[in-house]
Design a protein around this motif. Structure first.
Motif, mmCIF file in Angstrom:
data_model
loop_
_atom_site.group_PDB
_atom_site.id
_atom_site.type_symbol
_atom_site.label_atom_id
_atom_site.label_comp_id
_atom_site.label_asym_id
_atom_site.label_seq_id
_atom_site.Cartn_x
_atom_site.Cartn_y
_atom_site.Cartn_z
ATOM 1 N N THR A 1 3.671 6.893 3.507
ATOM 2 C CA THR A 1 2.507 6.025 3.339
ATOM 3 C C THR A 1 2.661 5.208 2.053
ATOM 4 O O THR A 1 3.449 5.571 1.172
ATOM 5 N N PRO A 2 1.898 4.127 1.915
ATOM 6 C CA PRO A 2 1.965 3.390 0.644
ATOM 7 C C PRO A 2 1.686 4.272 -0.568
ATOM 8 O O PRO A 2 2.341 4.124 -1.612
ATOM 9 N N ASP A 3 0.744 5.205 -0.456
ATOM 10 C CA ASP A 3 0.456 6.084 -1.580
ATOM 11 C C ASP A 3 1.613 7.042 -1.853
ATOM 12 O O ASP A 3 1.913 7.354 -3.014
ATOM 13 N N ASP A 4 2.280 7.508 -0.796
ATOM 14 C CA ASP A 4 3.477 8.339 -0.984
ATOM 15 C C ASP A 4 4.518 7.583 -1.799
ATOM 16 O O ASP A 4 5.159 8.154 -2.695
ATOM 17 N N GLY B 1 -6.575 -1.515 1.818
ATOM 18 C CA GLY B 1 -6.501 -0.310 2.637
ATOM 19 C C GLY B 1 -6.081 -0.582 4.061
ATOM 20 O O GLY B 1 -5.640 -1.675 4.410
ATOM 21 N N TRP C 1 -7.477 -0.179 -2.645
ATOM 22 C CA TRP C 1 -7.643 0.592 -1.407
ATOM 23 C C TRP C 1 -9.028 1.222 -1.352
ATOM 24 O O TRP C 1 -9.679 1.215 -0.308
ATOM 25 N N GLN D 1 0.933 16.280 1.073
ATOM 26 C CA GLN D 1 1.550 15.421 0.073
ATOM 27 C C GLN D 1 1.826 16.163 -1.227
ATOM 28 O O GLN D 1 2.870 15.952 -1.853
ATOM 29 N N LEU E 1 4.118 5.014 -3.934
ATOM 30 C CA LEU E 1 3.713 4.860 -5.331
ATOM 31 C C LEU E 1 3.930 6.148 -6.115
ATOM 32 O O LEU E 1 4.465 6.134 -7.230
ATOM 33 N N ALA E 2 3.513 7.272 -5.530
ATOM 34 C CA ALA E 2 3.625 8.557 -6.227
ATOM 35 C C ALA E 2 5.079 8.960 -6.417
ATOM 36 O O ALA E 2 5.446 9.529 -7.465
ATOM 37 N N MET F 1 -0.291 1.285 -10.485
ATOM 38 C CA MET F 1 -0.729 2.269 -9.501
ATOM 39 C C MET F 1 -2.247 2.345 -9.447
ATOM 40 O O MET F 1 -2.848 2.403 -8.362
ATOM 41 N N ARG G 1 -4.508 1.432 -6.117
ATOM 42 C CA ARG G 1 -5.379 2.454 -5.530
ATOM 43 C C ARG G 1 -6.847 2.037 -5.609
ATOM 44 O O ARG G 1 -7.635 2.348 -4.706
#
Length: 378
Positions: free
Chosen positions: A251-254, A285, A368, A224, A256-257, A361, A365
């Motif tokens: 991914t969900p985190d991808d 999560g 999760w 990532q 957001l970032a 964000m 997080r």
């Protein structure tokens, strides 16, 4: 007929929220596009997809050119009528699937010839033919043909593919000129994990003045942090008034970032693919319904969710469906996942408009990390 345009409504740092306007309706950004590879979002009815808040879906040139064929879809009224989706449709160029799925590929300056992974039939895909197919499908937003290489790779191979993709971008743009007003063609930034090559690609494409810009060739094996570094390298060199689309992520985190770095549009098979394998994405999560801990849990997955699949069925029932491989299990968990991705993007849009995206964000997080804080003790 109104044309294609993009208007930014608010910014919060590099993150932005706005609207992509198309003749078939608006796309609120940041936007996640459910993947409808073969004229269907797997496991979902189109009215369900729309009800979740999706403004646009994605179709796949490679798969649709093989089955049932672009000319046949055009004869039947185009992809919108064929698949029952009335909103905007974005199609990819087919290049990634040719490189990853097709057999006996031969790449030349002209294009790529390959054998179908379905029946071995021989096909040729050129920049002109890719654009023609996407036009026959009736796609509102189309992609240039590009060459995508796996990572890690040799710099020479990455550079060669990037330069070829630029030449194909010019040919794609010329071929696209014959299409009706209101449609848009995006250029695709390549350059692998090499920042200077990414920057060169972005600058060259910006000079071609595409209506929008895609970042391709990521989420193909790199970590990532490399993906995010490539986005950061590219963004200063793409026109900020044009939409930015990160292809095949993630991914969900991808998401957001990448939104925090100025990306407006996403697609990924992960919500539907993981749904078929019993894994749900939630505000606390990932939840694996193959796990025996759910076998006697009578609670819904998430009683606060607006999605009936998450709110109205017990965890024990979802576990049972997954373990017995009933198709309803795949359908319900896919529904849950697509709902969560749409909720994530709706929350991002609202937070950016308030100037509170960093707080959003952090809160997501934290959820999760905290996980499901009240596991069933039955």
């Amino acid at each position: 007929m109104t044309g294609f345009s993009f208007a930014i409504a608010a910014r919060d740092g590099a993150a932005r929220t706005g609207v992509v306007s198309t003749p078939r309706g608006p796309i609120r950004t940041p936007a996640f596009m459910p993947v409808g590879t073969q004229a269907t979002v797997k496991g979902m009815y189109m009215d369900q997809v729309k009800a979740l808040g999706a403004d646009v879906i994605l179709g796949n040139t490679y798969h649709l050119m093989l089955r049932p064929g672009a000319e046949r879809i055009a004869k039947l009224g185009g992809l919108h009528r064929f698949g029952g989706w009335t909103g905007p449709i974005l199609t990819d160029s087919g290049g990634f699937q040719v490189m990853s799925l097709a057999k006996l590929r031969k790449l030349t300056e002209q294009g790529v010839t390959f054998s179908s992974h379905v029946d071995g039939s021989r096909f040729e895909l050129t920049p002109e033919r890719s654009v023609e197919i996407q036009g026959l499908l009736g796609a509102d937003i189309q992609m240039q043909l590009d060459e995508c290489v796996a990572l890690p790779n040799e710099r020479a191979a990455i550079d060669k593919a990037m330069q070829l993709s630029l030449r194909w971008a010019e040919r794609s743009k010329r071929a696209f000129e014959a299409q009706p007003e209101g449609r848009a063609l995006f250029g695709i930034v390549q350059g692998g994990d090499q920042p200077d090559l990414r920057i060169a690609s972005a600058r060259a494409l910006a000079a071609m003045d595409f209506p929008g810009y895609s970042i391709g060739g990521l989420a193909v094996g790199e970590p990532q942090e490399v993906m995010l570094a490539m986005i950061e390298a590219v963004m200063p060199h793409l026109p900020e008034e044009k939409p930015h689309y990160l292809m095949g992520v993630g991914t969900p985190d991808d998401l957001l970032a990448a939104v925090a770095r100025g990306v407006d549009m996403f697609d990924c098979v992960m919500p539907t693919r993981n749904g078929r394998h019993g894994q749900a994405f939630t505000r606390f999560g990932k939840v694996n319904f193959r796990n025996a801990r759910h076998a006697e849990d009578p609670r819904p997955l998430d009683e606060t969710s607006s999605c009936p699949a998450a709110r109205d069925y017990s965890r024990a029932y979802l576990h049972h469906l997954v373990r017995t491989e009933e198709m309803l299990g795949s359908m319900l968990i896919t529904w849950i996942n697509l709902a969560y991705y749409q909720e994530l993007m709706a929350g991002a849009r609202e937070a950016i408009a308030r100037g509170a995206y960093a707080d959003y964000m952090a809160a997501v997080r934290e959820g999760w990390a905290r996980g499901d804080i009240a596991p069933w003790q039955g």
